[in-house]
Design a protein around this motif. Structure first.
Motif, PDB file in Angstrom:
ATOM      1  N   LEU A  79       4.219  -3.385   6.364  1.00 37.00           N
ATOM      2  CA  LEU A  79       5.135  -3.330   4.422  1.00 37.00           C
ATOM      3  C   LEU A  79       5.814  -4.424   3.865  1.00 37.00           C
ATOM      4  O   LEU A  79       6.037  -4.293   2.550  1.00 37.00           O
ATOM      5  CB  LEU A  79       5.882  -2.025   4.364  1.00 37.00           C
ATOM      6  N   GLU A 106       4.661   0.026  -4.608  1.00 35.95           N
ATOM      7  CA  GLU A 106       2.579   0.127  -4.573  1.00 35.95           C
ATOM      8  C   GLU A 106       2.721   1.195  -3.636  1.00 35.95           C
ATOM      9  O   GLU A 106       3.119   1.370  -2.415  1.00 35.95           O
ATOM     10  CB  GLU A 106       2.451  -0.765  -3.667  1.00 35.95           C
ATOM     11  N   LEU A 157       0.380   3.118  -1.571  1.00 39.26           N
ATOM     12  CA  LEU A 157      -0.659   3.363  -0.564  1.00 39.26           C
ATOM     13  C   LEU A 157      -1.719   3.745  -0.747  1.00 39.26           C
ATOM     14  O   LEU A 157      -1.486   5.169  -0.966  1.00 39.26           O
ATOM     15  CB  LEU A 157       0.088   3.391   1.432  1.00 39.26           C
ATOM     16  N   LYS A 199       4.180  -7.198   3.177  1.00 41.75           N
ATOM     17  CA  LYS A 199       3.166  -7.445   2.265  1.00 41.75           C
ATOM     18  C   LYS A 199       3.111  -7.044   1.077  1.00 41.75           C
ATOM     19  O   LYS A 199       2.848  -7.482   0.175  1.00 41.75           O
ATOM     20  CB  LYS A 199       2.253  -7.766   3.044  1.00 41.75           C
ATOM     21  N   HIS A 200       3.819  -5.652   0.824  1.00 42.77           N
ATOM     22  CA  HIS A 200       3.226  -5.037  -0.075  1.00 42.77           C
ATOM     23  C   HIS A 200       4.557  -4.154  -0.767  1.00 42.77           C
ATOM     24  O   HIS A 200       5.794  -4.484  -0.235  1.00 42.77           O
ATOM     25  CB  HIS A 200       3.704  -3.645   0.236  1.00 42.77           C
ATOM     26  N   THR A 248       4.676   5.145  -1.468  1.00 41.09           N
ATOM     27  CA  THR A 248       4.972   4.401  -2.255  1.00 41.09           C
ATOM     28  C   THR A 248       6.042   3.729  -0.479  1.00 41.09           C
ATOM     29  O   THR A 248       6.050   3.753   0.575  1.00 41.09           O
ATOM     30  CB  THR A 248       6.200   3.758  -2.594  1.00 41.09           C
ATOM     31  N   ALA A 249       5.495   2.580  -0.199  1.00 40.01           N
ATOM     32  CA  ALA A 249       5.278   1.078   0.631  1.00 40.01           C
ATOM     33  C   ALA A 249       7.214   1.084   1.183  1.00 40.01           C
ATOM     34  O   ALA A 249       7.589   1.159   1.919  1.00 40.01           O
ATOM     35  CB  ALA A 249       4.878   0.111   0.502  1.00 40.01           C
TER      36      ALA A 249
END
Length: 480
Positions: free
Chosen positions: A442, A449, A451, A444-445, A458-459
Motif C-alpha cells: 500500500l 486511491e 483499489l 506504492k498507492h 481506498t488505499a
C-alpha cells in the motif's frame, strides 16, 4: 458517575463526539461521556480529562484517532446467553425453519454477530448451533463476528472468560463447553472457537455488505445493544446496510430497547411473545415505494410467517455491456456462446450478482466461465476465492488466491484475503505475514486511491483496517 467537567464543555464534547463517531450522548449520559474521555486520555498522552477534552475540540483527528476515541466511549459489557427471549425465538422458531429449508439442498447457514464486543454473543450462537444440529460437520456454517475495537477482538479470539461473563448462563455451559484454566478463568473448547470468525469492521466508515469482508448474503444478523448508542442518522444508515446484507427472508435480531418500526422501516416487523424481530421480505421494496402499505407501530403482525417467496430475478445494470441479458439469466454458464473481448466481464458480474443473493454454487460456475474466457486475469481467481471462502472451502480458496498472486504478485486484495483466511483458521503467524505484505504494497498507492475490486475502499482506509486487524491478533499466537 457524576460529571465534574463544566456543562458548556460537556455540551461541546457531546456534539463533537456525535459528529466524529455517530455516538449519541444526551445530557443524562454526560457522566458516561466524561468517563470515556478519562479512559481515552492516556492513549492521547494526556494525564487529565479536561486537557484531553480541550485538545480533542481543537485538533483535527485522524480516522484512527476517532476509532480510539469511540472504542473508549462504547460499552464493552456483555455475557453469555444475554437476552434469552430473543435467543429462544432464534432457537425455537427461526433456526428450525432455516435448517428445514437448507437441508433439502445446499446445507449452508450464515449468521453475523455485528458489534460482537468480546465475543460472548458469537460463541453463544455457535453453542446453540452445536446443540441443535446433530450433523453439524455436514454443514457449511459461517458465524461472522465484527467489532471496531481491536482490544475486544483480541480477547474474543482468545476465548478466555471470567466468572462475570457467566452470570446469567445455563448451569451446563461451563461444564460442557469450557476448560478451566490455572488462574480460575474458563477457556472455550477449540471446536467452538473455530466456528466463529472474528473480524474488524467499523459501521461508520467501512463498506458493507461486501464480498470483500464477507458481510453479504446473511441469513440472520444479531445486532443487540449497539444501535441505541448511535445518533438517529447513523443508526438509520447502519440498518439500511444491514437490510442489503440479508438474503430475502433473512432476520434482523435487535434488543427490545432498540425495536423501532421507524428505524427498521424497510423490514417487516414480526411479533413474538415478549419481543419484536425484523424480517427482510421479498416484497419489501414495493412496500418502501408505497408508504400506505407499510406496517405502522400499531399494526405488527401477530404470527410467524412461514411462507418463503422465490428470489427475484438477477439484475444487471443497463450501463454495462449487454450480451443478451435476458438469455443469460436463463442459460447455464456452460451454455453461453464464446464471449467477445468487450463481453468478457459479463460472467464475473453474474458471479457477483449470484453470490450477493446467496447462490454460491451458481456464482462459482460463472467464475469458472470467467476464468475460461480470460485465464490470465487475476481478478477472476480472486473472485472465485471469495466465493469459495463463503462456501467454507478454505483450502481451495487459498489455492485460488495463490494463483491470483502468481499472475499479479502485487495484488493487494489477494494478500489481504489470504490474511483473513489464515486468521479465520487460527493461523495467526501466517495472517500476520500477509497483512504485513498488504501494508508494504500500500505504500506504492496514494492514500485516496480507490483499489480495484475493493467496493470503493481506498488505499489509506485499507491500511487503517489492516493495522487494526494486526492489533486484534492474539499476541501469544501471533508471536509464536
Amino acid at each position: 458517575m457524576r460529571p465534574t467537567l463544566s456543562s458548556p464543555l460537556l455540551s461541546q464534547l457531546s456534539e463533537f463526539v456525535a459528529t466524529q463517531t455517530g455516538l449519541h450522548f444526551p445530557q443524562e449520559r454526560w457522566g458516561d461521556l466524561e468517563r470515556g474521555i478519562a479512559a481515552a486520555a492516556p492513549d492521547f498522552n494526556f494525564s487529565d480529562r479536561e486537557s484531553c477534552s480541550r485538545w480533542l475540540l481543537s485538533a483535527p483527528l485522524t480516522r484512527h484517532m476517532n476509532e480510539v476515541l469511540a472504542s473508549h466511549l462504547s460499552v464493552g459489557e456483555t455475557y453469555f446467553f444475554r437476552e434469552k427471549q430473543s435467543l429462544g425465538i432464534f432457537e425455537e422458531h427461526i433456526l428450525p425453519r432455516l435448517l428445514q429449508l437448507r437441508r433439502q439442498n445446499e446445507r449452508r447457514l450464515r449468521i453475523w454477530s455485528a458489534g460482537c464486543c468480546t465475543g460472548e454473543e458469537a460463541y453463544t450462537i455457535a453453542i446453540l448451533l452445536d446443540r441443535l444440529i446433530p450433523d453439524l460437520k455436514e454443514w457449511n456454517i459461517t458465524i461472522l463476528a465484527t467489532d471496531f475495537n481491536p482490544k475486544f477482538l483480541r480477547k474474543a479470539a482468545q476465548g478466555v472468560y471470567g466468572e462475570w461473563s457467566f452470570r446469567d448462563a445455563p448451569v451446563w455451559l461451563r461444564e460442557r463447553y469450557f476448560n478451566k484454566s490455572w488462574d480460575g478463568r474458563f477457556e472455550i473448547h477449540p471446536r467452538i472457537r473455530k466456528m466463529v470468525t472474528f473480524s474488524y469492521l467499523n459501521f461508520a466508515d467501512d463498506v458493507y455488505p461486501s464480498l470483500l469482508n464477507n458481510t453479504s448474503a446473511m441469513d440472520v444478523i444479531f445486532c443487540r445493544n449497539v444501535l441505541m448508542y448511535f445518533t438517529a442518522q447513523r443508526a438509520k444508515q447502519v440498518t439500511s446496510n444491514f437490510y442489503r446484507a440479508l438474503l430475502d427472508g433473512g432476520w434482523m435480531i435487535v434488543s427490545p430497547t432498540e425495536a423501532s418500526n421507524s428505524l427498521f422501516s424497510p423490514f417487516t416487523p414480526v411479533e413474538f411473545p415478549g419481543a419484536v424481530l425484523y424480517r427482510k421480505m421479498v416484497n419489501a421494496e414495493s412496500q418502501m415505494q408505497n408508504p400506505k402499505s407499510r406496517v405502522s407501530d400499531h399494526q405488527v403482525p401477530q404470527s410467524f410467517r412461514e411462507t418463503e417467496a422465490a428470489p427475484p430475478l438477477l439484475q444487471v445494470a443497463q450501463t454495462e455491456p449487454v450480451v443478451a441479458v435476458a438469455d443469460i439469466r436463463m442459460a447455464q454458464p456452460d451454455q453461453l456462446p464464446a464471449l467477445q473481448p468487450d463481453e468478457r466481464e459479463v460472467p464475473s458480474r453474474m458471479a457477483r450478482s449470484c453470490a450477493n443473493q446467496g447462490g454460491l454454487s451458481e456464482a462459482l460456475d460463472w467464475c469458472k466461465k470467467a476464468i475460461a474466457a480470460d485465464k490470465l486475469n487475476p481478478l477472476h481467481h480472486y473472485l472465485s476465492a471469495t466465493i469459495l471462502q463463503e462456501q467454507g472451502q478454505h483450502d481451495i480458496a487459498i489455492q485460488s488466491l495463490m494463483r491470483a498472486l502468481y499472475l499479479d504478485p502485487d495484488f493487494v486484495l489477494a494478500h489481504f484475503s489470504l490474511g483473513n483466511l489464515h486468521q479465520s483458521q487460527g493461523r495467526y503467524r501466517q495472517a500476520q505475514r500477509y497483512f504485513g505484505n498488504v501494508l508494504v504494497l500500500l505504500r506504492k498507492h496514494p492514500q485516496d486511491e480507490i483499489l480495484p475490486e475493493a467496493d470503493g475502499l481506498t488505499a489509506g482506509r485499507l491500511a487503517e483496517i489492516v493495522t487494526s486487524l494486526l492489533a486484534s491478533l492474539p499476541q501469544p499466537a501471533a508471536s509464536a
